[in-house]
Write an enzyme that holds these catalytic residues in place. Structure first.
Site, short mmCIF file in Angstrom:
data_model
loop_
_atom_site.label_atom_id
_atom_site.label_comp_id
_atom_site.label_asym_id
_atom_site.label_seq_id
_atom_site.Cartn_x
_atom_site.Cartn_y
_atom_site.Cartn_z
N GLU A 89 34.44 35.98 40.79
CA GLU A 89 35.66 36.17 41.04
C GLU A 89 36.24 37.71 40.96
O GLU A 89 36.36 38.21 39.80
CB GLU A 89 36.50 35.17 39.91
CG GLU A 89 36.26 33.82 40.06
CD GLU A 89 36.96 33.18 41.55
OE1 GLU A 89 37.45 33.71 42.22
OE2 GLU A 89 36.59 31.81 41.45
N CYS A 126 44.69 39.31 39.66
CA CYS A 126 43.85 39.59 40.94
C CYS A 126 44.59 39.17 41.96
O CYS A 126 44.44 39.84 42.90
CB CYS A 126 42.69 38.83 40.47
SG CYS A 126 42.87 36.96 39.92
N ASN A 153 43.02 40.53 31.84
CA ASN A 153 44.42 40.49 32.17
C ASN A 153 44.91 39.15 31.71
O ASN A 153 46.24 38.87 31.31
CB ASN A 153 44.64 40.41 33.76
CG ASN A 153 43.65 39.68 34.46
OD1 ASN A 153 42.52 39.29 34.05
ND2 ASN A 153 43.92 39.25 35.85
P1 NAD Z 1 35.82 44.98 34.77
O1 NAD Z 1 34.95 44.69 36.18
O2 NAD Z 1 35.85 46.36 34.58
O3 NAD Z 1 35.31 44.23 33.57
C1 NAD Z 1 35.07 42.78 33.69
C2 NAD Z 1 34.28 42.33 32.41
O4 NAD Z 1 33.03 42.82 32.89
C3 NAD Z 1 34.32 43.02 31.13
O5 NAD Z 1 34.22 41.99 30.32
C4 NAD Z 1 33.35 44.14 31.22
O6 NAD Z 1 33.19 44.63 29.97
C5 NAD Z 1 32.22 43.26 31.65
N1 NAD Z 1 31.27 44.24 32.33
C6 NAD Z 1 31.31 45.74 32.70
N2 NAD Z 1 30.33 46.18 33.38
C7 NAD Z 1 29.58 45.17 33.40
C8 NAD Z 1 28.10 45.01 33.78
N3 NAD Z 1 27.47 46.12 34.47
N4 NAD Z 1 27.34 43.91 33.82
C9 NAD Z 1 28.14 42.72 33.49
N5 NAD Z 1 29.54 42.93 32.83
C10 NAD Z 1 29.94 44.13 32.83
O7 NAD Z 1 37.18 44.29 35.22
P2 NAD Z 1 38.47 44.51 34.41
O8 NAD Z 1 39.12 45.95 34.54
O9 NAD Z 1 38.30 43.84 33.09
O10 NAD Z 1 39.35 43.55 35.11
C11 NAD Z 1 40.31 43.71 36.30
C12 NAD Z 1 39.64 43.35 37.62
O11 NAD Z 1 39.17 41.94 37.53
C13 NAD Z 1 40.37 43.36 39.00
O12 NAD Z 1 39.80 43.94 39.75
C14 NAD Z 1 40.89 42.27 39.01
O13 NAD Z 1 41.40 41.99 40.37
C15 NAD Z 1 39.70 41.20 38.62
N6 NAD Z 1 40.03 40.02 38.40
C16 NAD Z 1 39.70 38.97 39.27
C17 NAD Z 1 40.07 37.59 39.04
C18 NAD Z 1 39.74 36.61 40.17
O14 NAD Z 1 39.66 35.40 39.78
N7 NAD Z 1 39.21 36.79 41.27
C19 NAD Z 1 41.03 37.35 37.86
C20 NAD Z 1 41.29 38.42 37.15
C21 NAD Z 1 40.93 39.78 37.44
#
Ligand code: NAD
Length: 481
Positions: free
Chosen positions: A240, A274, A144
């Site tokens: 996060e 998020c 995002n």
């Molecule tokens: P996601 O968890 O699908 O992916 C995030 C990252 O993790 C990607 O780079 C992905 O390739 C990697 N990943 C996936 N599986 C993994 C594993 N098993 N081990 C290690 N890494 C792995 O999330 P997304 O769809 O990219 O992002 C959206 C989510 O992120 C939403 O839930 C949003 O709320 C959250 N988010 C949180 C914050 C915060 O600061 N709290 C900020 C932005 C987004």
């Protein structure tokens, strides 16, 4: 093969394989990113570990480097923005602002002092508490805000004396690859390495023996996997994660004012934030006015390709997320909700969804209970304030929330009852580098930003200098006394 390069040890690494990156405005692959191999990941961690030996020694040089990074970011915002827009979907001006803001975060951390704390200075001992670097950091980011959330990690990690290997989301790897390439002139080789690949690459990183710390931003489901993967090696983690932020409007709020501000905080980045507002609770007495205000905002906002001037909301970032928003909205509609505007995807190419306001809806509907992460907002009437605070808290999430009302102290008192990392009053999404950001419950572990975020990239060390003649002054334990 790949139009973008990984940076490992300060150099481009030839891609063995690559994967396509889709422009969400038309659904077509427009560029390729390298698919990092296991050997290349090993090389990245190896170079980070080697670079750490010198990097940890000179704090002044680190701060100077991070200030130079800020300058590169400021200077390259216009160059990186089109790449970010093409892969992420957000309008060009917002993309440029994201790169620019990354520079502001670097400046903040480069200037943030964390002096040692002296806890004893007497005839027995001089004891100070200092921060030491952790080592190599594995940093993983979502799609995002790929650039900004990357620098929420890079800036404090580097200032604290760590080196890092960063992996952006496979949906948005290109802007991060580009930015790190641009930094090669100012960052010593190996200090920032960037690798790209799928989710499996993230799992390789979290189970890799070299990193001592994982800084992860992403979904709650993945965050739990990261925590499991970190446990056997007791790697430090900051997580996060997702949110389902409530906004509670109080009965003394001005409907026109709050609907404008709540709309902005719910639909920022097309709802893909998020800590965006994801459900709104409004007292029955002013419900109609607030609903009308939100509906008018959603119906009027210009949606389109982020490269077209005037666009305020782009497409949803990727096909799975597009499918999820469609599913949650049609689930709500099939359970009796009404869309006062929107309610469906747009015909034609790209992942465009009409900005949607939902009424005739309550807790217990999936789009209220789950994180929709898209341009659809449920608006729910309430009668009893205490009860609505309970409902706002009746979730595994606890990222942030807001309370809106003319009496600021009363609104703040209600906001204080929210179980979440950030409780806003008469605003939402107001963030800054000095303000800690993190979640209660399933929204995360630890925080980013401010001195608290910086300290998560270090270990605490107590340095105890004895001043006794025999070295036996074991504090107050009395063992030897
Ligand atoms: P996601 O968890 O699908 O992916 C995030 C990252 O993790 C990607 O780079 C992905 O390739 C990697 N990943 C996936 N599986 C993994 C594993 N098993 N081990 C290690 N890494 C792995 O999330 P997304 O769809 O990219 O992002 C959206 C989510 O992120 C939403 O839930 C949003 O709320 C959250 N988010 C949180 C914050 C915060 O600061 N709290 C900020 C932005 C987004």
């Amino acid at each position: 093969m790949s139009d973008f390069v990984m940076t490992i040890g300060g150099d481009s690494v030839p891609a063995v394989d690559s994967f396509g990156v889709v422009n969400p405005a038309n659904g077509e692959v427009f560029a390729h990113a390298p698919e990092c191999t296991r050997d290349q990941l090993d090389a990245a961690f190896d170079s980070a570990a080697k670079a750490h030996r010198d990097w940890k020694l000179d704090e002044a040089a680190r701060r100077e480097t991070v200030l130079k990074i800020a300058d590169v970011l400021f200077a390259s915002a216009e160059e990186v923005a089109p790449i970010l827009t093409a892969e992420q979907g957000k309008p060009l001006d917002q993309a440029a602002m994201e790169v620019f803001a990354s520079g502001m975060w670097c400046q903040y951390f480069a200037n943030l002092e964390t002096p040692p704390q002296v806890i004893q200075d007497d005839a027995d001992a001089y004891v100070e508490v200092v921060r030491r670097p952790i080592g190599v950091v594995a940093a993983i980011t979502p799609w995002n805000f790929p650039v900004l959330l990357g620098f929420w990690k890079i800036a404090p990690a580097l200032v604290a004396g760590n080196t890092l290997v960063l992996k952006p989301s496979p949906f948005t790897p290109l802007s991060t690859l580009k930015v790190v390439e641009l930094l090669r002139d100012v960052v010593p080789p190996g200090v920032i390495n960037v690798v790209s690949g799928g989710d499996e690459l993230g799992a390789w990183m979290t189970s890799h023996p070299v990193p001592r710390k994982i800084s992860f931003t992403g979904s709650t489901a993945t965050g739990k996997l990261v925590a499991q993967s970190a446990a056997p090696d007791l790697k430090r983690v900051t997580l996060e994660l997702g949110g389902n932020d409530p906004a509670i409007v109080l009965d003394d709020a001005d409907p026109a004012k709050v609907s404008h501000a709540i709309f902005a905080a719910a639909f920022n980045n097309n709802g893909q934030v998020c800590s965006a507002i994801k459900r709104v609770y409004v007292p029955e007495a002013i419900y109609g006015d607030v609903l009308e205000g939100l509906t008018a905002e959603a119906a009027a906002v210009p949606v389109g390709d982020g490269t077209v001037p005037g666009t305020k909301l782009g497409p949803i970032n990727n096909a799975p997320q597009f499918a999820r928003v469609k599913e949650l909205v049609s689930d709500a509609l099939s359970h009796g909700a009404t869309a006062t505007t929107g309610g469906a995807a747009r015909d034609g190419a790209g992942y465009f969804f009409e900005p949607t306001i939902l009424t005739d809806i309550n807790d217990g509907t999936r789009i209220v209970d789950e994180e929709q992460f898209g341009p659809a907002l449920p608006v729910i009437p309430y009668r009893n304030l205490d009860e609505v605070v309970e409902r706002a808290n009746a979730t595994h999430f606890g990222l942030s929330g807001s309370v809106w009302g003319a009496d600021e102290d009363r609104a703040a008192e209600v906001a204080g009852q929210l179980e979440c990392g950030t409780a806003w009053v008469n605003t939402h999404l107001a963030l800054g580098p000095a303000q800690p950001f993190g979640g209660f419950k399933w929204s995360g572990i630890g925080v980013e930003n401010g001195p608290w975020g910086l300290s998560e990239f270090s270990e605490i060390q107590a340095v105890h200098r004895s001043r006794s003649a025999d070295g036996l002054n074991i504090g107050t334990s009395g063992i030897y006394s």
